[in-house]
Motif scaffolding. Sequence first.
Motif, PDB file in Angstrom:
ATOM      1  N   ARG A  77      36.752  46.038  40.924  1.00  0.00           N
ATOM      2  CA  ARG A  77      37.004  46.896  39.764  1.00  0.00           C
ATOM      3  C   ARG A  77      38.005  46.238  38.813  1.00  0.00           C
ATOM      4  NH1 ARG A  77      38.478  51.320  42.280  1.00  0.00           N
ATOM      5  NH2 ARG A  77      40.675  50.744  42.294  1.00  0.00           N
ATOM      6  N   SER A  78      39.043  45.646  39.376  1.00  0.00           N
ATOM      7  CA  SER A  78      40.052  44.979  38.545  1.00  0.00           C
ATOM      8  C   SER A  78      39.458  43.792  37.798  1.00  0.00           C
ATOM      9  CB  SER A  78      41.223  44.510  39.421  1.00  0.00           C
ATOM     10  OG  SER A  78      41.896  45.613  39.994  1.00  0.00           O
ATOM     11  N   LEU A  79      38.576  43.053  38.463  1.00  0.00           N
ATOM     12  CA  LEU A  79      37.905  41.928  37.808  1.00  0.00           C
ATOM     13  C   LEU A  79      37.010  42.421  36.674  1.00  0.00           C
ATOM     14  CD1 LEU A  79      36.904  39.839  40.962  1.00  0.00           C
ATOM     15  CD2 LEU A  79      38.455  39.065  39.153  1.00  0.00           C
ATOM     16  N   ALA A  80      36.242  43.469  36.952  1.00  0.00           N
ATOM     17  CA  ALA A  80      35.299  43.982  35.955  1.00  0.00           C
ATOM     18  C   ALA A  80      36.011  44.543  34.734  1.00  0.00           C
ATOM     19  CB  ALA A  80      34.403  45.049  36.586  1.00  0.00           C
ATOM     20  N   HIS A  81      37.159  45.161  34.965  1.00  0.00           N
ATOM     21  CA  HIS A  81      37.915  45.750  33.852  1.00  0.00           C
ATOM     22  C   HIS A  81      38.987  44.797  33.318  1.00  0.00           C
ATOM     23  CE1 HIS A  81      36.233  49.868  33.913  1.00  0.00           C
ATOM     24  NE2 HIS A  81      36.018  49.609  35.194  1.00  0.00           N
ATOM     25  N   LYS A  82      38.939  43.556  33.802  1.00  0.00           N
ATOM     26  CA  LYS A  82      39.789  42.471  33.309  1.00  0.00           C
ATOM     27  C   LYS A  82      41.277  42.692  33.556  1.00  0.00           C
ATOM     28  CE  LYS A  82      36.442  41.457  29.659  1.00  0.00           C
ATOM     29  NZ  LYS A  82      36.236  41.294  28.204  1.00  0.00           N
ATOM     30  N   SER A  83      41.585  43.478  34.582  1.00  0.00           N
ATOM     31  CA  SER A  83      42.989  43.632  34.967  1.00  0.00           C
ATOM     32  C   SER A  83      43.489  42.364  35.646  1.00  0.00           C
ATOM     33  CB  SER A  83      43.154  44.822  35.923  1.00  0.00           C
ATOM     34  OG  SER A  83      42.716  46.014  35.313  1.00  0.00           O
ATOM     35  N   VAL A  84      42.575  41.684  36.329  1.00  0.00           N
ATOM     36  CA  VAL A  84      42.857  40.369  36.909  1.00  0.00           C
ATOM     37  C   VAL A  84      41.693  39.458  36.538  1.00  0.00           C
ATOM     38  CG1 VAL A  84      44.170  41.301  38.848  1.00  0.00           C
ATOM     39  CG2 VAL A  84      41.725  40.894  39.109  1.00  0.00           C
ATOM     40  N   SER A  85      41.901  38.168  36.652  1.00  0.00           N
ATOM     41  CA  SER A  85      40.826  37.234  36.313  1.00  0.00           C
ATOM     42  C   SER A  85      40.886  36.021  37.226  1.00  0.00           C
ATOM     43  CB  SER A  85      40.935  36.791  34.852  1.00  0.00           C
ATOM     44  OG  SER A  85      42.167  36.117  34.630  1.00  0.00           O
ATOM     45  N   LEU A  86      39.746  35.364  37.355  1.00  0.00           N
ATOM     46  CA  LEU A  86      39.665  34.113  38.098  1.00  0.00           C
ATOM     47  C   LEU A  86      39.405  32.997  37.099  1.00  0.00           C
ATOM     48  CD1 LEU A  86      37.472  35.170  41.170  1.00  0.00           C
ATOM     49  CD2 LEU A  86      39.954  34.988  41.043  1.00  0.00           C
ATOM     50  N   GLN A  87      40.093  31.893  37.265  1.00  0.00           N
ATOM     51  CA  GLN A  87      39.967  30.797  36.315  1.00  0.00           C
ATOM     52  C   GLN A  87      38.641  30.065  36.481  1.00  0.00           C
ATOM     53  OE1 GLN A  87      43.443  28.328  36.838  1.00  0.00           O
ATOM     54  NE2 GLN A  87      44.678  29.583  35.463  1.00  0.00           N
ATOM     55  N   ASN A  88      38.106  29.640  35.344  1.00  0.00           N
ATOM     56  CA  ASN A  88      36.906  28.793  35.310  1.00  0.00           C
ATOM     57  C   ASN A  88      35.689  29.439  35.975  1.00  0.00           C
ATOM     58  OD1 ASN A  88      38.504  26.697  34.116  1.00  0.00           O
ATOM     59  ND2 ASN A  88      39.226  26.150  36.171  1.00  0.00           N
ATOM     60  N   VAL A  89      35.598  30.764  35.877  1.00  0.00           N
ATOM     61  CA  VAL A  89      34.461  31.477  36.449  1.00  0.00           C
ATOM     62  C   VAL A  89      33.889  32.421  35.397  1.00  0.00           C
ATOM     63  CG1 VAL A  89      33.666  33.010  38.290  1.00  0.00           C
ATOM     64  CG2 VAL A  89      35.519  31.399  38.741  1.00  0.00           C
ATOM     65  N   ASP A  90      32.580  32.340  35.165  1.00  0.00           N
ATOM     66  CA  ASP A  90      31.921  33.264  34.246  1.00  0.00           C
ATOM     67  C   ASP A  90      32.029  34.679  34.809  1.00  0.00           C
ATOM     68  OD1 ASP A  90      29.805  33.715  31.964  1.00  0.00           O
ATOM     69  OD2 ASP A  90      29.004  34.725  33.749  1.00  0.00           O
ATOM     70  N   LEU A  91      32.444  35.635  33.978  1.00  0.00           N
ATOM     71  CA  LEU A  91      32.736  36.982  34.471  1.00  0.00           C
ATOM     72  C   LEU A  91      31.508  37.651  35.087  1.00  0.00           C
ATOM     73  CD1 LEU A  91      34.730  39.255  34.879  1.00  0.00           C
ATOM     74  CD2 LEU A  91      34.271  40.029  32.541  1.00  0.00           C
ATOM     75  N   LYS A  92      30.369  37.570  34.421  1.00  0.00           N
ATOM     76  CA  LYS A  92      29.166  38.215  34.959  1.00  0.00           C
ATOM     77  C   LYS A  92      28.745  37.588  36.286  1.00  0.00           C
ATOM     78  CE  LYS A  92      27.128  40.031  30.705  1.00  0.00           C
ATOM     79  NZ  LYS A  92      25.959  40.013  29.787  1.00  0.00           N
ATOM     80  N   GLU A  93      28.806  36.265  36.360  1.00  0.00           N
ATOM     81  CA  GLU A  93      28.452  35.590  37.614  1.00  0.00           C
ATOM     82  C   GLU A  93      29.439  35.966  38.715  1.00  0.00           C
ATOM     83  OE1 GLU A  93      28.146  31.403  37.045  1.00  0.00           O
ATOM     84  OE2 GLU A  93      26.525  31.553  35.566  1.00  0.00           O
ATOM     85  N   CYS A  94      30.689  36.103  38.331  1.00  0.00           N
ATOM     86  CA  CYS A  94      31.733  36.482  39.282  1.00  0.00           C
ATOM     87  C   CYS A  94      31.458  37.873  39.850  1.00  0.00           C
ATOM     88  CB  CYS A  94      33.090  36.445  38.578  1.00  0.00           C
ATOM     89  SG  CYS A  94      34.475  36.979  39.591  1.00  0.00           S
ATOM     90  N   ILE A  95      31.155  38.824  38.982  1.00  0.00           N
ATOM     91  CA  ILE A  95      30.881  40.191  39.440  1.00  0.00           C
ATOM     92  C   ILE A  95      29.600  40.230  40.272  1.00  0.00           C
ATOM     93  CG2 ILE A  95      30.407  42.562  38.724  1.00  0.00           C
ATOM     94  CD1 ILE A  95      33.307  41.651  38.302  1.00  0.00           C
ATOM     95  N   ASP A  96      28.596  39.462  39.870  1.00  0.00           N
ATOM     96  CA  ASP A  96      27.367  39.367  40.681  1.00  0.00           C
ATOM     97  C   ASP A  96      27.705  38.946  42.109  1.00  0.00           C
ATOM     98  OD1 ASP A  96      25.742  40.046  38.559  1.00  0.00           O
ATOM     99  OD2 ASP A  96      25.089  37.990  38.134  1.00  0.00           O
ATOM    100  N   PHE A  97      28.541  37.931  42.221  1.00  0.00           N
ATOM    101  CA  PHE A  97      28.928  37.398  43.530  1.00  0.00           C
ATOM    102  C   PHE A  97      29.694  38.438  44.346  1.00  0.00           C
ATOM    103  CE2 PHE A  97      32.472  35.063  45.781  1.00  0.00           C
ATOM    104  CZ  PHE A  97      31.729  34.719  46.900  1.00  0.00           C
ATOM    105  N   PHE A  98      30.665  39.079  43.714  1.00  0.00           N
ATOM    106  CA  PHE A  98      31.475  40.052  44.447  1.00  0.00           C
ATOM    107  C   PHE A  98      30.676  41.296  44.825  1.00  0.00           C
ATOM    108  CE2 PHE A  98      35.050  37.478  43.152  1.00  0.00           C
ATOM    109  CZ  PHE A  98      35.954  37.656  44.193  1.00  0.00           C
TER     110      PHE A  98
END
Length: 226
Positions: A77-98
């Motif tokens: 949820r924090s990743l999706a709402h951009k409260s936290v982020s991972l470097q060098n990772v496309d957001l949609k691909e990141c959420i797909d993975f999680f």
Amino acid sequence: QNNIEKATFVKVYLISQGRLPLENLNAMIDTVAGYHQKENILWMLLHTFYHTRIVSHENTGVLKRMDWLLDLMGHIRSLAHKSVSLQNVDLKECIDFFLWLFAASVVAWADHGAPLLLGLSANWSTWKQQMILPELSEDLVGKHPTNKFAVQEILTLLPSSISLLLTKEPWKEQTQKFIDWLINMMESPKEALSESSTDLLKVTLLALRSLVEFKKKAVWTRAYGW
């Protein structure tokens, strides 16, 4: 690539046997999120989730697994709402993975039927030989067609598995949290969710529509976007 997979295998094996706490998955998962060739690692993680259920150890007990999954949901949820982020990772691909990780843990922990149908094994011995002496095996861990099929089918099985999981104690007590989380994820910024993730969340949420917690007006009106 082979070194990354070997290091991952060693860690997930130790976690699956209870020798390391489940929390040790977290940093590894954040690292793997930026790794493009994840098929083999996904299979390892799926196997790990299954083993944490069938191995009897204080580090893999149901309350430990439930707490870990709830923490994962909060992280997603924090990743999706951009409260936290991972470097060098496309957001949609990141959420797909999680979301795949969420689905894999639910499927692995809901019952024994789905994991067995997916070809998961209670025996790590063949895997250890493949990882340590890969030249002896043509099919490395996760590369067999049936392994790839299992990884893909996880998302298909999620709606039925989550319905089953939330009929059991102590998971049943967390039903409202799961429903609220699914709705909250559906309300994520558009740039966070791929079309497939949006569809997955909708189908998974609607699979819970027969539950008492879903039938509250404040819940179903949000769920249906009214």
